[in-house]
Enzyme design. Structure first.
Site, short mmCIF file in Angstrom:
data_model
loop_
_atom_site.label_atom_id
_atom_site.label_comp_id
_atom_site.label_asym_id
_atom_site.label_seq_id
_atom_site.Cartn_x
_atom_site.Cartn_y
_atom_site.Cartn_z
N GLU A 1 0.83 -1.21 0.00
CA GLU A 1 0.00 0.00 0.00
C GLU A 1 0.86 1.26 0.00
OE1 GLU A 1 -2.88 2.48 2.99
OE2 GLU A 1 -2.92 0.30 3.15
N CYS B 1 -8.88 4.73 7.88
CA CYS B 1 -9.45 3.39 8.04
C CYS B 1 -9.40 3.01 9.51
CB CYS B 1 -8.65 2.38 7.21
SG CYS B 1 -9.25 0.69 7.39
#
Length: 504
Positions: free
Chosen positions: A318, A386
């Site tokens: 990521e 998140c």
């Protein structure tokens, strides 16, 4: 008269009992049951009061895959012709794993008890039901127990031509000796009375979405589907996807021209996307929507001239995808020490972003240093944060506070799963990272009454489900701890269950 005992290990034959005794400590509760259903009925009556009951001995193999000396751990024991007398043995995966760690060849499956010699057609009929082995005592003996129960048989012959009654004359294969200690470990773990499941646990929404996308792509593909980077940190899931045609690659150059391609939830750098476009690869983008928003924000911040500080792990898939949005203006900051050292061109133009797989408690110290050094620092909007890892850790803390031991299901490659173990350990609760139920060691559960369980964001729910069933074979009941929370709150209506955010 029924005997009241903590646990009992029953062996039909004297030779079987003698072999088992060699592997057990002096005074172990090993008893002879006698050969055949009639003697087994009397033995069952004598030991009806046993809280934990196990059976071990020799059996006849029904599968051609079985060889003399192989062990069969029963998932259930059936009485032939009486389906209502089937006895479940849910702890079989735990016992089988214990035996495999001792270097033995082990099979898991049903064992059938018959009341008369089984000829060839009968053995074929029983094999067609999925049963692995046949004996003349186990179902009768185990029907006497309340629970938990276990049954392990060593194969004396794969498919004997002689009548089943000749089994009494078979020599006892040496592997039976190792069965006693493994069953003693299982009996010692039968103190477990409760399993606390942390909620939420397992897959986050982004991983679930990516798997669903890949499932649909595989279903519609005639040939292999190439996936840039593993879609989750779970060997079983990846193996299943590979069987269905998924090919996972780290380097896009490995993808043949024209091959269907899926970008996994972690996202990809623009260079990878551009290369796929140039080569005409049919791409299905399964990038997590939150990660895609981080890509957009990284480009916006870099476009207005900011130095973008990405709080995350260097080298993570990521992080590489975000860094690739503008490598000249984005810098990875891994720790508070990095935050103290990082240099920026303009202290008035600094933004930071958070890697989604990190929990807020991973980054608080880092962000605090950045705020102190750069007062004009701009942070992510609430819908770019998140909360999956944060929520899972909060749920685990609640579980660990009441557990004697914690099992975290996930891969050693998953940083999130490793952090969950650390959370439990910091709270003073022993914790273990396991890939599946077969990695759970019974000695961890000896004398334990409450087991906590969770799974990392990249681990499938199936891992915990299978472990729950296995621990029910120790006498445990299950309770959920936590509640329904959203991994990503809405900017319009923040979830009141969300923990405090790092404000922008």
């Amino acid at each position: 008269m029924a005997m009241t005992e903590e646990w009992v290990l029953l062996a039909p034959r004297r030779a079987e009992a003698r072999t088992l005794r060699r592997g057990l400590p002096v005074g172990a509760p090993l008893r002879r049951a006698g050969v055949g259903p009639a003697r087994a009925t009397h033995a069952a009556a004598r030991h009806r009061g046993a809280a934990v009951l196990a059976v071990a001995g020799v059996a006849v193999g029904l599968s051609p895959a079985l060889r003399p000396g192989d062990l069969v751990v029963a998932t259930e024991v059936r009485l032939d012709g009486v389906p209502t007398d089937t006895v479940a043995c849910p702890a079989a995966p735990l016992i089988a794993a214990e035996l495999r760690r001792r270097g033995l060849k082990v099979h898991i499956g049903p064992i059938v008890t018959v009341g008369r010699p089984a000829d060839g057609p009968t053995r074929d009929r029983l094999a067609a039901t999925g049963a692995l082995a046949v004996d003349t005592e186990s179902a009768v003996l185990l029907a006497a127990a309340r629970r938990p129960v276990a049954c392990v048989r060593v194969i004396g012959h794969p498919r004997p031509r002689s009548a089943l009654t000749r089994l009494a004359a078979f020599p006892v294969p040496p592997p039976l000796r190792a069965v006693g200690p493994a069953l003693a470990e299982w009996a010692a773990a039968c103190t477990v009375r409760q399993v606390l499941l942390a909620t939420p646990r397992s897959f986050c929404a982004g991983v679930e979405r990516a798997i669903a996308v890949l499932d649909r792509t595989l279903a519609g593909a005639d040939n292999a589907v190439y996936v840039h980077r593993p879609i989750a940190h779970d060997g079983h899931l990846l193996a299943d996807l590979r069987r269905r045609g998924a090919v996972f690659v780290d380097d896009p150059a490995e993808i043949p021209d024209g091959a269907p391609t899926v970008f996994a939830a972690h996202g990809v750098p623009p260079a990878v996307r551009a290369d796929a476009l140039r080569r005409g690869l049919p791409v299905v983008d399964a990038t997590c929507p939150l990660v895609a928003r981080l890509h957009d924000e990284a480009r916006r911040a870099a476009g207005r001239g900011d130095t973008v500080l990405l709080v995350g792990h260097a080298g993570h898939a990521e992080t590489e995808g975000i860094l690739g949005q503008d490598p000249d203006r984005i810098t990875v900051v891994e720790s508070a020490q990095d935050a103290e050292r990082v240099e920026v061109t303009d202290p008035e133009g600094v933004s930071y972003l958070l890697q989604t797989t990190l929990a807020l408690d991973d980054v608080r110290d880092v962000v605090a240093v950045l705020r102190r050094r750069f007062p004009a620092l701009t942070g992510p909007a609430p819908d770019q944060v998140c909360y999956a890892a944060t929520h899972r850790r909060a749920a685990l803390r609640a579980v660990a506070a009441h557990a004697d031991v914690v099992l975290v299901f996930g891969s050693a490659d998953s940083s999130d799963s490793r952090r969950l173990v650390e959370v439990a350990l910091r709270g003073g609760t022993p914790a273990y990272l396991v890939e599946d139920v077969g990695a759970v060691e019974l000695r961890w559960l000896s004398g334990v009454r409450t087991v906590g369980m969770t799974a990392g964001v990249s681990a499938p729910p199936r891992l915990v489900d299978e472990a729950v069933v296995a621990l029910s074979g120790l006498g445990a009941r299950v309770r959920e701890v936590g509640g329904a929370v959203t991994d990503r709150p809405s900017t319009a209506r923040p979830d009141p269950a969300d923990p405090p955010r790092i404000s922008a």
